[in-house]
Design an enzyme around this catalytic site. Structure first.
Site, short mmCIF file in Angstrom:
data_model
loop_
_atom_site.label_atom_id
_atom_site.label_comp_id
_atom_site.label_asym_id
_atom_site.label_seq_id
_atom_site.Cartn_x
_atom_site.Cartn_y
_atom_site.Cartn_z
N ARG A 6 38.22 43.76 67.06
CA ARG A 6 38.55 44.06 65.61
C ARG A 6 39.68 44.17 65.09
O ARG A 6 40.08 44.25 63.90
CB ARG A 6 37.98 45.60 65.97
CG ARG A 6 38.12 46.30 64.54
CD ARG A 6 36.72 47.79 64.18
NE ARG A 6 36.72 48.32 65.65
CZ ARG A 6 37.59 49.17 66.13
NH1 ARG A 6 38.85 49.49 65.13
NH2 ARG A 6 37.65 49.87 67.14
N LYS A 16 37.33 30.98 48.58
CA LYS A 16 37.35 30.05 47.56
C LYS A 16 38.21 28.95 47.89
O LYS A 16 37.73 28.33 48.95
CB LYS A 16 38.24 30.77 46.23
CG LYS A 16 37.56 32.06 45.75
CD LYS A 16 35.88 31.90 45.50
CE LYS A 16 35.43 33.51 44.90
NZ LYS A 16 34.55 34.03 45.74
N TYR A 60 39.15 40.38 38.39
CA TYR A 60 37.80 40.09 39.03
C TYR A 60 36.87 41.44 38.93
O TYR A 60 37.40 42.25 39.13
CB TYR A 60 38.00 39.58 40.17
CG TYR A 60 36.65 39.43 41.04
CD1 TYR A 60 35.63 38.74 40.59
CD2 TYR A 60 36.51 40.17 42.29
CE1 TYR A 60 34.36 38.67 41.34
CE2 TYR A 60 35.46 40.17 42.93
CZ TYR A 60 34.08 39.41 42.48
OH TYR A 60 32.84 39.39 42.95
N ASP A 98 47.16 38.93 43.32
CA ASP A 98 45.91 38.08 43.69
C ASP A 98 45.97 36.70 43.25
O ASP A 98 46.09 36.45 41.76
CB ASP A 98 44.46 38.76 42.97
CG ASP A 98 43.19 38.10 43.50
OD1 ASP A 98 43.32 36.78 43.91
OD2 ASP A 98 42.22 38.63 43.20
#
Ligand code: LCS
Length: 402
Positions: free
Chosen positions: A62, A212, A115, A187
């Site tokens: 994790r 992306k 976004y 970002d």
């Protein structure tokens, strides 16, 4: 003494070689996939050293795995940061970055051009966690200054923005943030580390949707955060680890493979993006085009200074508004109607009903996301074929608007 060549490598070489060496045991050049969840230690003391972060290593799936670790080191090097954290999505990266800097009673200044998922996180979840935000026109540094409150703890921007391609001055905003001692989070999804490095321009933290350009093949959802080692360690241990947004070894491996061609892919995306923008910009059926590589883009000069290339996203409005826009999109044959971006295929979408549908109509209009706006993620096909497709779809529109 022999010089260390690595310090002189260009970005194109780094993308392939940095922090990636053949496997010591097998001499395999490509990375190995280590999906193990658990790792054995020779004694309790060494386990404690890794868990506490005193010694680098993996101890439980994790919190990371060796395949991801190699990828994190590459991403950190490409962004010029001390450390990186890989997560299960771009939104996991963005939400982790917000949660790391903000707690109940705090405030964050956020660019108004974000976004839709980021807008959604802030408007729906931030109030439940008790922190406040203001969406601000960050093209005006004075507007940022005016919106800083005593309880402001961070400034968050996206540049170029999705979907309007607004370019923000990272250096100038970074300088303002330094005077107020506020971390600046950027970002960098639309640029990838190949075209823009916000840390070198004065940002403190970079977030990416690796879904992306970084992966670039439309087959992984992932995110990254890059910053100072202690900040990344806190995010890994106290936010991502507790929320469980880890990135597995299989997907890390796909990203490691996709990343190798980043320079080639992004270069082609930029060339095709410019060709498409130039075509649309003079077409009589087009109302306006948003692309930082166009001379009439409001931040064209800034974009040339701050970005190594203009990217592959072109947004525009066709004359005739929503109805004409829908007719045009539906007439496309090569470009596919789809949500994502940065893939080899040219993708087209309608922000008002797709990616930014979660933003109420009046807010969208305020941010210039009109009902007629169309976003094109220009792919890696031959630019001539992409343009021919756009041309034939525009020819479907009523004669009075073209
Ligand atoms: N940041 C930007 C600028 C984005 O465009 C996206 C996703 C994200 C963060 C979130 O990344 P994810 O969690 O999806 O990996 N943008 C999308 C878009 O424009 N269409 O579909 C997703």
């Amino acid at each position: 003494m022999k010089m260390n060549m690595e310090t002189q490598w260009s970005m194109d070489t780094k993308i392939i070689h940095v922090n990636q060496r053949p496997d010591i045991k097998t001499r395999a050049i490509s990375h190995s996939i280590v999906p193990a969840v658990a790792y054995a230690f020779p004694n309790v003391e060494s386990a404690a050293e890794v868990v506490s972060g005193k010694v680098d290593g993996t101890y439980y799936g994790r919190y990371g795995n060796p395949t991801l670790q190699m990828l994190e080191m590459k991403i950190a090097a490409l962004e010029g940061g001390e450390a990186a954290l890989g997560l299960s999505s771009g939104m996991a990266a963005i939400s982790t970055a917000f949660l790391a800097f903000l707690k109940t009673g705090d405030h964050v200044v956020v660019t108004k051009d974000v976004y839709g998922g980021t807008f959604n996180f802030l408007t729906s979840l931030a109030p439940r966690f008790g922190f406040d935000f203001d969406f601000v026109d960050c093209t005006k540094v004075d507007a940022i200054k005016d919106s800083i409150k005593p309880n402001t703890r961070a400034v968050y921007i996206e540049t170029p923005s999705n979907p309007k391609l607004t370019v923000l001055d990272i250096c100038e905003i970074g300088r303002l943030c330094k005077t107020y001692n506020l971390p600046l989070i950027v970002d960098n999804t639309f640029m990838s580390p190949y075209l823009q490095n916000p840390l070198a321009l004065g940002a403190d933290v970079v977030v990416h949707s690796a879904t992306k350009y970084i992966n670039g093949h439309g087959d992984v959802v992932a995110g990254f955060i890059v910053g100072k080692k202690d900040v990344i360690q806190f995010m890994r241990k106290k936010i991502m680890g507790d929320l469980g947004q880890n990135l597995n070894a299989w997907e890390s491996s796909l990203i490691l493979r996709g990343l190798k061609t980043l320079a080639l892919r992004v270069g082609r995306h930029c060339d095709n993006g410019q060709a498409v923008a130039d075509f649309l910009n003079v077409h009589p059926a087009i109302e306006r085009v948003y692309y930082p590589g166009l001379k009439d883009h409001p931040q064209h000069e800034l974009a040339k200074k701050q970005m190594k290339g203009m990217g592959g996203i072109v947004s525009f409005e066709v004359k005739g508004g929503l109805d004409a826009g829908k007719k045009f999109i539906n007439a496309l044959q090569l470009a596919m109607i789809s949500f994502s971006l940065g893939d080899p295929e040219t993708l087209v979408q309608h922000p008002a009903t797709m990616t930014h549908a979660s933003i109420p109509h009046h807010e969208r209009e305020k941010y210039g996301i009109t009902d007629g706006l169309i976003r094109l993620s220009v792919g890696l096909e031959d630019a001539v074929d992409i343009i021919n497709d756009l041309e034939q779809a525009l020819a479907e529109l009523p004669t009075h608007i073209r």
